[in-house]
Scaffold this motif. Sequence first.
Motif, PDB file in Angstrom:
ATOM      1  N   PHE A   1       0.910  -1.301   0.034  1.00  0.00           N
ATOM      2  CA  PHE A   1      -0.122  -0.104   0.039  1.00  0.00           C
ATOM      3  C   PHE A   1       0.967   1.420   0.071  1.00  0.00           C
ATOM      4  N   ALA A   2       1.664   1.177   0.737  1.00  0.00           N
ATOM      5  CA  ALA A   2       2.578   2.395   1.019  1.00  0.00           C
ATOM      6  C   ALA A   2       3.571   2.641  -0.473  1.00  0.00           C
ATOM      7  N   LEU A   3       4.027   1.548  -0.782  1.00  0.00           N
ATOM      8  CA  LEU A   3       4.900   1.513  -2.324  1.00  0.00           C
ATOM      9  C   LEU A   3       4.154   2.005  -3.252  1.00  0.00           C
ATOM     10  N   GLY A   4       2.466   1.625  -3.145  1.00  0.00           N
ATOM     11  CA  GLY A   4       1.612   2.036  -4.344  1.00  0.00           C
ATOM     12  C   GLY A   4       1.594   3.588  -4.364  1.00  0.00           C
ATOM     13  N   PHE A   5       1.283   3.989  -2.898  1.00  0.00           N
ATOM     14  CA  PHE A   5       1.275   5.336  -3.086  1.00  0.00           C
ATOM     15  C   PHE A   5       2.427   6.149  -3.444  1.00  0.00           C
ATOM     16  N   LEU A   6       3.480   5.537  -3.070  1.00  0.00           N
ATOM     17  CA  LEU A   6       4.923   6.364  -3.395  1.00  0.00           C
ATOM     18  C   LEU A   6       4.864   6.371  -4.934  1.00  0.00           C
ATOM     19  N   ALA A   7       4.699   5.173  -5.635  1.00  0.00           N
ATOM     20  CA  ALA A   7       4.655   5.069  -6.964  1.00  0.00           C
ATOM     21  C   ALA A   7       3.843   5.966  -7.795  1.00  0.00           C
ATOM     22  N   LEU A   8       2.623   6.299  -7.035  1.00  0.00           N
ATOM     23  CA  LEU A   8       1.524   7.320  -7.628  1.00  0.00           C
ATOM     24  C   LEU A   8       2.153   8.494  -7.554  1.00  0.00           C
ATOM     25  N   LEU A   9       2.585   8.885  -6.488  1.00  0.00           N
ATOM     26  CA  LEU A   9       3.197  10.400  -6.217  1.00  0.00           C
ATOM     27  C   LEU A   9       4.238  10.611  -7.029  1.00  0.00           C
ATOM     28  N   VAL A  10       5.197   9.448  -7.072  1.00  0.00           N
ATOM     29  CA  VAL A  10       6.315   9.964  -8.078  1.00  0.00           C
ATOM     30  C   VAL A  10       6.094   9.822  -9.607  1.00  0.00           C
ATOM     31  N   GLY A  11       5.066   8.993  -9.820  1.00  0.00           N
ATOM     32  CA  GLY A  11       4.622   9.038 -11.133  1.00  0.00           C
ATOM     33  C   GLY A  11       3.765  10.014 -11.780  1.00  0.00           C
ATOM     34  N   ARG A  12       3.002  10.626 -10.815  1.00  0.00           N
ATOM     35  CA  ARG A  12       2.315  11.700 -11.125  1.00  0.00           C
ATOM     36  C   ARG A  12       3.138  12.906 -11.226  1.00  0.00           C
ATOM     37  N   ILE A  13       4.022  12.906 -10.543  1.00  0.00           N
ATOM     38  CA  ILE A  13       4.983  14.253 -10.769  1.00  0.00           C
ATOM     39  C   ILE A  13       5.689  13.890 -12.001  1.00  0.00           C
ATOM     40  N   GLY A  14       6.359  12.685 -12.251  1.00  0.00           N
ATOM     41  CA  GLY A  14       7.342  12.502 -13.304  1.00  0.00           C
ATOM     42  C   GLY A  14       6.723  12.842 -14.706  1.00  0.00           C
ATOM     43  N   LEU A  15       5.139  12.404 -14.805  1.00  0.00           N
ATOM     44  CA  LEU A  15       4.498  12.327 -15.904  1.00  0.00           C
ATOM     45  C   LEU A  15       4.304  14.114 -16.293  1.00  0.00           C
ATOM     46  N   GLN A  16       3.932  14.607 -15.244  1.00  0.00           N
ATOM     47  CA  GLN A  16       3.754  16.116 -15.292  1.00  0.00           C
ATOM     48  C   GLN A  16       4.793  16.938 -15.503  1.00  0.00           C
ATOM     49  N   GLY A  17       6.218  16.490 -15.256  1.00  0.00           N
ATOM     50  CA  GLY A  17       7.227  17.164 -15.118  1.00  0.00           C
ATOM     51  C   GLY A  17       8.201  17.150 -16.259  1.00  0.00           C
ATOM     52  N   TYR A  18       8.070  15.822 -16.614  1.00  0.00           N
ATOM     53  CA  TYR A  18       9.133  15.247 -17.719  1.00  0.00           C
ATOM     54  C   TYR A  18       9.285  15.933 -19.056  1.00  0.00           C
ATOM     55  N   SER A  19       8.107  16.491 -19.348  1.00  0.00           N
ATOM     56  CA  SER A  19       8.218  17.358 -20.462  1.00  0.00           C
ATOM     57  C   SER A  19       8.721  18.628 -20.548  1.00  0.00           C
ATOM     58  N   THR A  20       9.170  19.244 -19.184  1.00  0.00           N
ATOM     59  CA  THR A  20       9.853  20.258 -19.081  1.00  0.00           C
ATOM     60  C   THR A  20      11.228  20.241 -19.575  1.00  0.00           C
ATOM     61  N   PHE A  21      11.938  19.014 -19.290  1.00  0.00           N
ATOM     62  CA  PHE A  21      13.171  18.678 -20.005  1.00  0.00           C
ATOM     63  C   PHE A  21      13.465  18.446 -21.512  1.00  0.00           C
TER      64      PHE A  21
END
Length: 430
Positions: free
Chosen positions: A41-61
Amino acid sequence: MTDAALPTDKAAFRLGLETRLKKRYAQERRFRLYGQLAIVFALGFLALLVGRIGLQGYSTFIDYEVTQTIYVDPAKVDAADIGGANFDLLVADQMLAKLGEKDDEFGEASGKMMDIISNDFGFQLLKMIKADPSLIGKRVTLTGPVKADAALYYKGELKRSTPQDERKLDDRQLAWLDKMQASGAVTKGFNLGFLTKSDSTEPEQAGVLGAVVGSAMMLLVTAVLAVPIGVLAATYLEEFAPKTRWTDLIEVNINNLAAVPSIVYGLLGLAVFINWLHVPRSSPLVGGLVLALMALPTVIIATRSALKAVPPSIREAALGVGASRTQTVFHHVLPLAMPGVMTGAILSLAHALGETAPLLMIGMISFVPGVPEGFTGAATVLPVQVFIWENASERAFHERTAAAILVLLAFMIVMNLAAILLRRRFERRW
């Protein structure tokens, strides 16, 4: 007295024993399952958090740059008054000409072209001609980014299918962008400028360098103040201070201070460091002072725990061979406790790095377009930069918010990794 009588029916006794063992094993299996589910459960929330931020921010690079050769027209650039020329309009008119377009009477087409190419072209041209006025009357090649909205179109986040009145770029501007890309004038690459530039009012020119440098300077002030003071205070309380009501009261208050909301430290810093001591507002110095106050209780608690973990036999052996109390502590006990001390110090600094509320209270929310000039100069830090960009009206700043969070997370991961490596390198098992 006689022992309690055992069941006479051995089969029933054995059955009862097997039933109890089955229940106990079932409880242990359920407990392990609950623990595994909690971890998943904890790893799922961590993956959701990092994945959401990564999907939103990767295009900046991902960066889209335009390369064009511009003729520095002597009729529009006066060598006696270089700064008076409109270089943005000069670049826009020539880019229109290369697309087979002409400006209208009211300059509408040039204005629309300036809405899709960065004003960095004009700054580059101005800088080049100021450095070498002989370029007037010659052709120069410039490379710069497209505007943030044009980049969103190339990235597929601004769609042509959207009604024209609901997007910032009209059909004519999108057609120009398609022509520029088809001609090979637009190239796609890594946005290194995001890491090498500081904040800007233009999203395509905004970067995190100033915030990274400001965070590093502020953490340096925090470390220089909080770590030595915290280690010495913890050493005195644990090794030298007599166990009285006063020391008990101090220990309780230190534990309570570690749980005080961070914004309270911001109010304290505003009252003491800015209003009373007149430390420059929005500077790495005042930010480091406030965060040092916040990190101090954590450093003291971690250091005391590390000192307690050193076996008493170390102290007894040192005292037994004639070492003084001070020599015992500083030559034997403290060096052995140093892995725990360093781990606690680094983790407290990593926690301080992510704080925003106390820094907002001391004025570190101001717009700072460059790298801090010193510890008393105006600066911003990564958490505050994230806060500023997220509240900006420009849509392109939102993806930069996520990218800045990724940089902040990388900063914190490096610090936590350093704490783990130091602990493993110097740790001793007793």
